[in-house]
Design a protein around this motif. Sequence first.
Motif: not given
Lengths: 283, 400
Positions: A63-66, B27-28, B61-67, B99-102
């Motif tokens: 899903l998109t963030f929005e 998704n990526a 783009l996929t940002f894979t964020i590791t905390n 993952d943040l996919v944008v």
Amino acid sequence: MFANYLIGLREGLEAALVVVILVAYLVKIQRRDLLPGIWLGVSLAAALSLGFGALLTYGTYGLTFEAQEAIGGVLSVLAVGLVTWMVFWMARTAKNLRGELHGQVDRHLAAGGKGLVVVAFLAVGREGLETALFLWSAVQATGQTTQPILGASLGLASAVMLGWLFYRGMLSINLSKFFTWTGGMLIVVAAGVLSYGIHDLQEAGILPGLHSLLFDVSAAIPPSSWYGTLLKGTVNFSPATTWFEGIAWLLYILPTMTLFIRRSMRRTPTPAPVQHPVPQGAH
Amino acid sequence: MITARLPKPAAVAAACGILFVTACTPNASAGTAAGGTGELSVTSTAEDCSVSAATAESGPLTFTITNSGDQVTEFYLLAEDGLRIVSEVENIGPGISRDLVVNATPGSYYTVCKPGMVGDGVGRAAFTVTDSGTAVEPTGDEQAQIDAALTNYKAYVKDQVDQLLTGTEDFAAAYVAGNDDEARRLYPTTRMHFERVEPVAESFGDLDPKLDNREADLAEGEEWTGWHRIEKDLWPPAEAGYVPLTQAEREAVAAQLVEDTTTLHSSIQGIELSLDQLANGAIGLMDEVANGKVTGEEEIWSGTDLWDFQGNVEGARVLADGLRDLLEARDPELAATLDADFTSLSTELDKHRTSAPDAAQRDIAYVSYGDLASEDVKALSDRVNALSEPLSRITAALLG
């Protein structure tokens, strides 16, 4: 570990509070037969959330963030509407219950029974998607360490425990107090859910004013602290609240609470009127 | 669950369809070429937010964020202004990756992490998305494209007016407090927000003159309020005879400016726009440039015409870019001409820019209009004229 625990606790509490009050209510009016409806709503929401979470994590599309924020926001606003309806519905059925007009209560419950399923579904589903996404990413991370998922699960378990304690407490108070207290609490919870929904819609860019803050007490009440978590989980208190959220909160809580208090005051002294049964075929 | 038995893409497509029309993002792993290039890793700690690369190509783009910290963290991708959230992931617990996919369009962004979920975040860094050459937006039917263009532009206008209001409040506060240096610094950069969306602001008939009247525009007996009234007071004319405003007058004119901007801000919330308003808006902005900025008449006291100039050009470019998918289908040659003309005008303007290209909004700086040589003005004017011609053809190309 502790931070993950707090996430589980917060998300769990948000979902548990409304469900617990619903269950306590049905038990109070001795309609345990309607409980399966509640559990149906809860299970449906949990299954859907987990299913969606898995699809969004492992599927080819996310899903998109929005969209995520918009879904969360819209569900929140819907939940507020339903919880408000429920508060007044409970007050009405309670009044009839006092007059021991079981026919009336049954008719109300027949109409409200389905509504209860939906309220339970929304209460859990609202936070479900976010929690499911967290759980799946914690599952993915188990390759490295099992701590995160352990922490989150313990948090959820604690939320259920707190819910149980709260439920026991609810059962021990008398019926008229029960309605006044739970009704008032539900209104406060619903107001929090509303302002939280507004915040989601602001983040989605659907509503303006994300950066116009009414107050910011994050320094005094850090959202990552246990008390910040409890405040967020129970009444959805956000230490950095925007004007829009604050105003929506007030616009909801002031008239609703006033109306509710006036109803409760009126209810207590006057006994319910005795109605004569209408003979068959009189219409 | 029933959906689990469906093939995955079908199930998600169905789910997305039920929820929101434009709610899905690939998704990526879905993209053919995207998998290798569009993957970035982010490490969030208590003090830092390090992204594996500062640039990427447009597309998924996929940002894979590791905390790696010990507090719950959040990751944000912010728009060029550093305020608007393009995308975010919240609730990343310690030890967890998310993952943040944008689906990123070309442009400038910022990345920032927010450990503990408070404050402005840490490790704020510029992030650039370059043009990969493939269109990011899927081409749907034309009405959907028109709707998208209108929705995006409305969001842009609202965002600019939001920032205009915040900037104006700061500016008015500095001016009233007698902090004239700060007010002079804020004056041109705050006005840029107004200049970017000027045609929309002008559609509220009585507000635009109250906010933006120059002394030369005043009708007989009309009261002079707005930006240029304060401009004259902040950059008082050298020749004798100018009486500075008293403190009470300062407070009145500053309060009026904030009040009128607040009215503009609230009026804009319910605004409805049409396709021809968008197309004509771009021409309107370039007319603004040709009539006032390139001649140095807009900011006669402060000499900050080039900021306004840049604001108008940016606003026109946002409009043209928003209509791009539609234009591409109708008249690809016109789309290409517009791109070239916008680029050469920007290059010309950038010659006079004195701040770093990645400076924050309030630090943007140009030379004063008075420092331009006559051939500089000529060169700018030529580029403006060159751009006006293809802009004037947009309306016909889209609505004809």
